[in-house]
Design a protein around this motif. Structure first.
Motif, short mmCIF file in Angstrom:
data_model
loop_
_atom_site.label_atom_id
_atom_site.label_comp_id
_atom_site.label_asym_id
_atom_site.label_seq_id
_atom_site.Cartn_x
_atom_site.Cartn_y
_atom_site.Cartn_z
N GLY A 1 11.92 -38.22 23.62
CA GLY A 1 12.27 -38.21 25.04
C GLY A 1 11.04 -38.13 25.93
O GLY A 1 10.90 -38.85 26.92
N ILE A 2 10.12 -37.22 25.56
CA ILE A 2 8.90 -37.02 26.35
C ILE A 2 8.00 -38.26 26.25
O ILE A 2 7.38 -38.68 27.23
N SER B 1 15.26 -35.43 27.99
CA SER B 1 14.89 -34.67 26.79
C SER B 1 16.07 -33.86 26.25
O SER B 1 16.11 -33.54 25.08
N GLY C 1 11.53 -29.90 24.62
CA GLY C 1 12.08 -30.75 25.65
C GLY C 1 13.00 -29.98 26.57
O GLY C 1 13.09 -30.24 27.74
N PRO D 1 8.69 -36.07 19.34
CA PRO D 1 9.48 -35.80 20.55
C PRO D 1 9.64 -37.08 21.38
O PRO D 1 8.84 -37.39 22.25
#
Lengths: 139, 126
Positions: free
Chosen positions: B41-42, B28, A136, B39
């Motif tokens: 945030g993505i 992110s 990220g 993951p």
């Protein structure tokens, strides 16, 4: 702060490249989105290569990873264009095309990323990275 | 969409894309991924961007959004906000780390929620 600036500049570049591809290959609503598929698979391959290679080098600055990873390649590739195209293909009744596009995006994208990671780490003579410690932030 | 694009519109698409990228990056960083985990945030930006894109395309088809603005918001902002490269590399890293369950979840959730969000946005404005 420098990383944010790098992501912004990378975002300009990545979006510009994708816009150029969109304009160069216009597509009807009921056609298979070849151009987006190529953009996404190419971006997945390139990011895998970098994560397996350049990213593993301790001297690679964080802002550079951010600018190229989430910046250029993150905005060059797109998920919203895929999901929106699937909805429009469904509305057009092109279920077979939609299904083929979905499968090609998932299988092709994962294969491209896997190939990129392996080639990148092979060329850099480094073991495959298996930790997404800074996912990220630099991917 | 015509093949002719004014420099001003093209510049607006690029700036909107950069804004989307910065928002994705900020989220992110705010939601760091624990190694071996989904993951999040993505996943969030991809689902939210899909919902926006679906709604905006729906509006454009009803002539409630003009072609230039559609390009700026859909190709620019939504395209910059969402990403495919990060999703695919993160998924493969989960597989390579033997986190199969997280990898499968990342594939299924991204596409099921992403398509549902795009369809929801599209139908909502219809």
């Amino acid at each position: 702060m420098r990383s944010y600036l790098a992501v912004a500049l990378g975002g300009l570049v990545g979006t510009g490249l994708r816009l150029a591809c969109d304009l160069a290959f216009p597509r009807a609503d009921d056609a298979f989105p070849v151009e987006t598929l190529i953009v996404n698979l190419g971006g997945a391959f390139a990011l895998g290569w970098l994560v397996g290679g350049l990213w593993t080098r301790p001297t690679t600055p964080r802002w550079l990873k951010a600018g190229i990873g989430p910046g250029v390649l993150g905005s060059f590739t797109t998920l919203s264009a895929v999901t929106a195209a699937l909805v429009v293909l469904g509305r057009e009744g092109e279920w077979l095309t939609a299904f083929a596009y979905l499968l090609a995006s998932i299988i092709g994208g994962l294969a491209a990323a896997a190939a990129g990671l392996r080639i990148g780490s092979l060329i850099a003579h480094r073991p495959m990275p298996t930790d997404v410690t800074d996912a990220g932030e630099t991917l | 969409m015509t093949g002719v694009l004014s420099p001003l519109v093209a510049a607006a698409v690029l700036v909107a894309g950069a804004m989307g990228a910065v928002m994705r990056y900020a989220l992110s960083r705010a939601l760091p991924v624990r190694p071996g985990h989904l993951p999040g945030g993505i996943l969030i930006v991809n689902v939210v961007g899909s919902a926006f894109a679906g709604a905006l395309i729906g509006l454009a088809e009803r002539a409630a959004l003009d072609g230039d603005l559609r390009l700026v918001l859909v190709t620019g902002f939504c395209g910059g906000l969402t990403t495919f490269s990060t999703w695919s590399v993160e998924t493969i890293e989960l597989v390579d780390g033997d986190r199969w369950r997280a990898a499968v979840f990342n594939v299924v959730l991204t596409f099921v929620l992403g398509i549902a969000a795009a369809a929801g946005g599209y139908l909502l404005v219809g």
